[in-house]
Design a protein around this motif. Structure first.
Motif, short mmCIF file in Angstrom:
data_model
loop_
_atom_site.label_atom_id
_atom_site.label_comp_id
_atom_site.label_asym_id
_atom_site.label_seq_id
_atom_site.Cartn_x
_atom_site.Cartn_y
_atom_site.Cartn_z
N LEU A 1 -16.94 16.52 -34.96
CA LEU A 1 -16.72 17.62 -35.60
C LEU A 1 -17.26 17.87 -36.96
O LEU A 1 -16.63 16.47 -37.75
N PHE A 2 -18.42 18.43 -36.98
CA PHE A 2 -18.14 18.63 -38.74
C PHE A 2 -17.88 19.94 -39.69
O PHE A 2 -16.97 18.85 -40.06
N SER A 3 -17.97 20.99 -38.22
CA SER A 3 -16.71 21.87 -39.11
C SER A 3 -16.58 22.62 -38.53
O SER A 3 -16.33 23.32 -37.26
N LEU B 1 -16.90 26.03 -33.94
CA LEU B 1 -17.11 24.45 -34.54
C LEU B 1 -18.15 23.96 -33.97
O LEU B 1 -19.20 24.21 -33.17
N THR B 2 -18.96 23.20 -35.27
CA THR B 2 -20.03 22.51 -35.04
C THR B 2 -19.89 21.03 -35.33
O THR B 2 -19.11 20.53 -36.04
N GLY B 3 -20.68 19.82 -34.52
CA GLY B 3 -21.09 18.81 -34.90
C GLY B 3 -21.53 18.53 -33.97
O GLY B 3 -21.98 18.90 -33.40
N THR B 4 -21.37 17.21 -33.53
CA THR B 4 -22.87 15.65 -33.39
C THR B 4 -21.81 14.96 -32.22
O THR B 4 -20.59 15.04 -31.52
N VAL B 5 -22.95 14.76 -31.11
CA VAL B 5 -22.81 14.06 -29.99
C VAL B 5 -23.27 12.92 -30.23
O VAL B 5 -24.25 12.68 -29.93
N LYS B 6 -23.38 11.49 -30.39
CA LYS B 6 -24.00 10.04 -30.40
C LYS B 6 -23.95 9.84 -28.84
O LYS B 6 -22.88 9.39 -28.36
#
Length: 146
Positions: free
Chosen positions: A68-70, A80-85
């Motif tokens: 979760l970035f922000s 909510l913004t983020g990434t999944v690897k």
């Protein structure tokens, strides 16, 4: 005397502005960790229960990390913004995710959800174009201490 009054007024205005920013700004402290836990669980559920293989041309994948970035508030929506690897056939791929939460009847629910292969700047108006059809309820991942 005049200088002292101006200083008091300035200090009062500063405190009011700071209070408003804290109330309407991004999540801090414990709130961030609760959103982070909910975000991670929601994304893992969403990707494993739906056709996420479409993002990887039908190849099998495994989730290696959700980040979760922000957490930002725009009007009545929490974004909510983020990434999944993911590991896809021995190669790492990153997907960029935005989740929009709204409060309905005192409970937060996912109203909007989008996922992309490329990074993006998310705005509430852009996110609203991607309404969420409930598959993985957000409330399942909250720790309710009441």
């Amino acid at each position: 005397m005049q200088k002292d009054k101006i200083h008091k007024v300035f200090r009062f205005v500063f405190i009011v502005v700071l209070f408003v920013l804290v109330q309407t700004g991004p999540a801090t402290g414990d709130d961030f960790y609760e959103y982070q836990a909910g975000f991670k669980n929601f994304i893992q559920c969403e990707l494993t229960r739906t056709d996420a293989e479409n993002h990887f041309s039908g190849k099998d994948f495994s989730i290696t990390m959700v980040n979760l970035f922000s957490v930002n508030r725009e009007s009545d929506i929490i974004i909510l913004t983020g990434t999944v690897k993911c590991d896809v056939a021995g190669k790492y791929h990153t997907l960029y995710i935005a989740v929009g939460l709204k409060t309905l009847k005192g409970k937060q629910v996912v109203s909007y959800y989008t996922i992309r292969k490329h990074d993006f700047q998310i705005l509430a108006t852009e996110l609203i174009r991607f309404p969420y059809k409930e598959r993985c309820p957000w409330t399942r991942y909250w720790i309710d201490l009441d």
